[in-house]
Scaffold this motif. Sequence first.
Motif, short mmCIF file in Angstrom:
data_model
loop_
_atom_site.label_atom_id
_atom_site.label_comp_id
_atom_site.label_asym_id
_atom_site.label_seq_id
_atom_site.Cartn_x
_atom_site.Cartn_y
_atom_site.Cartn_z
N LYS A 53 0.83 -1.21 0.00
CA LYS A 53 0.00 0.00 0.00
C LYS A 53 0.86 1.26 0.00
CE LYS A 53 -2.05 -1.14 3.88
NZ LYS A 53 -1.32 -2.37 4.17
N THR A 54 1.78 1.35 0.96
CA THR A 54 2.62 2.55 1.06
C THR A 54 3.48 2.71 -0.19
OG1 THR A 54 2.61 2.46 3.46
CG2 THR A 54 4.43 3.67 2.46
N THR A 55 3.97 1.61 -0.72
CA THR A 55 4.79 1.68 -1.93
C THR A 55 3.97 2.24 -3.09
OG1 THR A 55 6.09 -0.21 -1.17
CG2 THR A 55 6.21 0.30 -3.52
N PRO A 91 1.36 11.15 4.84
CA PRO A 91 2.14 9.90 4.87
C PRO A 91 1.78 9.03 6.08
CG PRO A 91 3.58 11.83 5.15
CD PRO A 91 2.18 12.33 5.11
N GLN A 92 2.23 7.77 6.01
CA GLN A 92 1.93 6.83 7.09
C GLN A 92 2.56 7.29 8.42
OE1 GLN A 92 2.71 2.75 6.01
NE2 GLN A 92 1.90 1.96 7.93
N ASP A 93 3.78 7.81 8.33
CA ASP A 93 4.43 8.32 9.55
C ASP A 93 4.80 9.79 9.36
OD1 ASP A 93 4.55 5.76 10.90
OD2 ASP A 93 5.97 5.21 9.32
N LEU A 167 -4.40 9.48 1.74
CA LEU A 167 -4.11 9.31 3.17
C LEU A 167 -3.61 7.89 3.41
CD1 LEU A 167 -7.47 10.88 4.50
CD2 LEU A 167 -5.27 12.04 4.22
N ASP A 168 -2.41 7.78 3.96
CA ASP A 168 -1.84 6.45 4.22
C ASP A 168 -2.04 6.13 5.70
OD1 ASP A 168 -0.57 4.05 3.97
OD2 ASP A 168 1.39 4.88 3.38
N GLU A 169 -3.01 5.29 5.98
CA GLU A 169 -3.35 4.85 7.34
C GLU A 169 -3.56 6.03 8.29
OE1 GLU A 169 -2.59 1.34 8.62
OE2 GLU A 169 -1.59 0.54 6.87
N PRO A 170 -4.53 6.86 8.01
CA PRO A 170 -4.72 8.05 8.85
C PRO A 170 -5.18 7.73 10.27
CG PRO A 170 -6.54 7.82 7.31
CD PRO A 170 -5.52 6.79 6.92
#
Length: 321
Positions: A53-55, A91-93, A167-170
Motif C-alpha cells: 500500500k505505502t509503496t 504519509p503513514q508516519d 491518506l496512508d493509514e490516517p
Amino acid sequence: MIKKDSKTNHEIWSDKLTKIYGKGNEAIEAVSKIDLRVKPGIHGFLGPNGAGKTTTISMLVGAISITEGGAKIRDLKAGSVAAKQLIGFLPQDPVFYEDMTGEEYLIYMGQLGGLQKKEARLKAQQLLEFFNLFHARNREIGTYSGGEKQKVGIAASLIHEPKVLILDEPTANLDPIGRADVVKKIKELSDRVSVFVSSHILSEIEQMCEDVTMIDNGKIVISDSISNIKKSFISNLYILDTNMNKKFVSQLEDKKYILKARIDDIDGKIHIIPKDAEKLRDSLPQMLLKNKAKLYSFYQPELSLQDIFMEIMTKERGNKK
Ligand SMILES: Nc1ncnc2c1ncn2[C@@H]1O[C@H](COP(=O)(O)OP(=O)(O)OP(=O)(O)O)[C@@H](O)[C@H]1O
Ligand SMILES: [Mg+2]
C-alpha cells in the motif's frame, strides 16, 4: 478481478504500475502490475501489512520512482509537478515540526503550497475550526494528542485545496474515539475532495468508502464497490443452527451439493458454502426430519467486509500453496 474499465474520468488511474526495490537476488517486487481505477468519492485501499500500500501511494505522490508501468492523477502523470499540485498527502508516519504551533505549522505548509501568508492564515483558521482544533491553535504540536496530530496532518494536506487527498493509514495508532473522529472528518471532506485512503481496519473502510481496492503481495485481489462485493459474496454462505450441529456437519460434508461445511469457532453454528444452494434448501427439511433434529436458524448472513476479506485472502493464499 478488476471491474471492467468504464469511460468515466478517474481521479487516480494506473496501468501495470510496478515497483521493484533492489537489484538481482535482492530484488523485491513490492507492487506488481496494478491497474487502479479510482472514481470521485472515497476509495479505500486495503491490504495486510507488507501488501504494498505505502509503496503504491509513494509512487502515486511522486515520492519514489516507478519501476514499470505508469499512473495518472486525473489527466496528469504521477510524479509530475502539476500532478503533485493536485494532491494532498498524509504519509503513514508524518513528521511534524513539534515546536511549531498548530496554526504556525498550517500557515507554513500553506506557504510551501504556494499561498500568500494572509491567505494561508485564513485557510489555516478555517481548517483548524473544521477539525475542532481551533482552541489548540496556539499550542505547540509536540503537546497534541495522537488524534490531534493526525487531524493537523490532514489539515496540512488540505491547505492548498487539492483535488485528490491521499491518506496512508490516517487512523493508525489512534484509540477508538480518535479513530471515529478522524473517520467522521474524512467523510465530511468528501464533498469537496476525492479521497484515496489506505487502512487495514476494514470496519472503518466500510463506514467511509463506496469503492475499495484490496491488494496482497503487491497484486490487486479485488477492486469494486463495497455493495457489489457484498452482493457477490452474500449468495454463497449459509448458516445453519440445530441441536445437533456436529452430526449434521458430517452428513453435509458428504453431500455432492456442498462445497464446504464447518462448525464456526466463534458462533458454533454450521457455516455452509453450497455448490447448489437450491438442493441444500430442498433437502434440509428432510434431513431435519430424518434426524429428529430441532432447527434453531437457517439464514444467509450479511457479510462484513472483514469476513469477505478473510475469505478472499484465505483463498488467495490457499491457491498459492
Ligand atoms: N525501501 C524499501 N526497500 C526494500 N523493500 C521495501 C522498501 N519499502 C518497502 N519494502 C518492502 O515492500 C513490501 C511492501 O511494503 P509496503 O510498505 O508498501 O507495505 P504496506 O502495505 O504499506 O504495509 P503496512 O500495512 O505494514 O504499512 C514489503 O515487503 C516491504 O518490506
Ligand atoms: Mg504502509
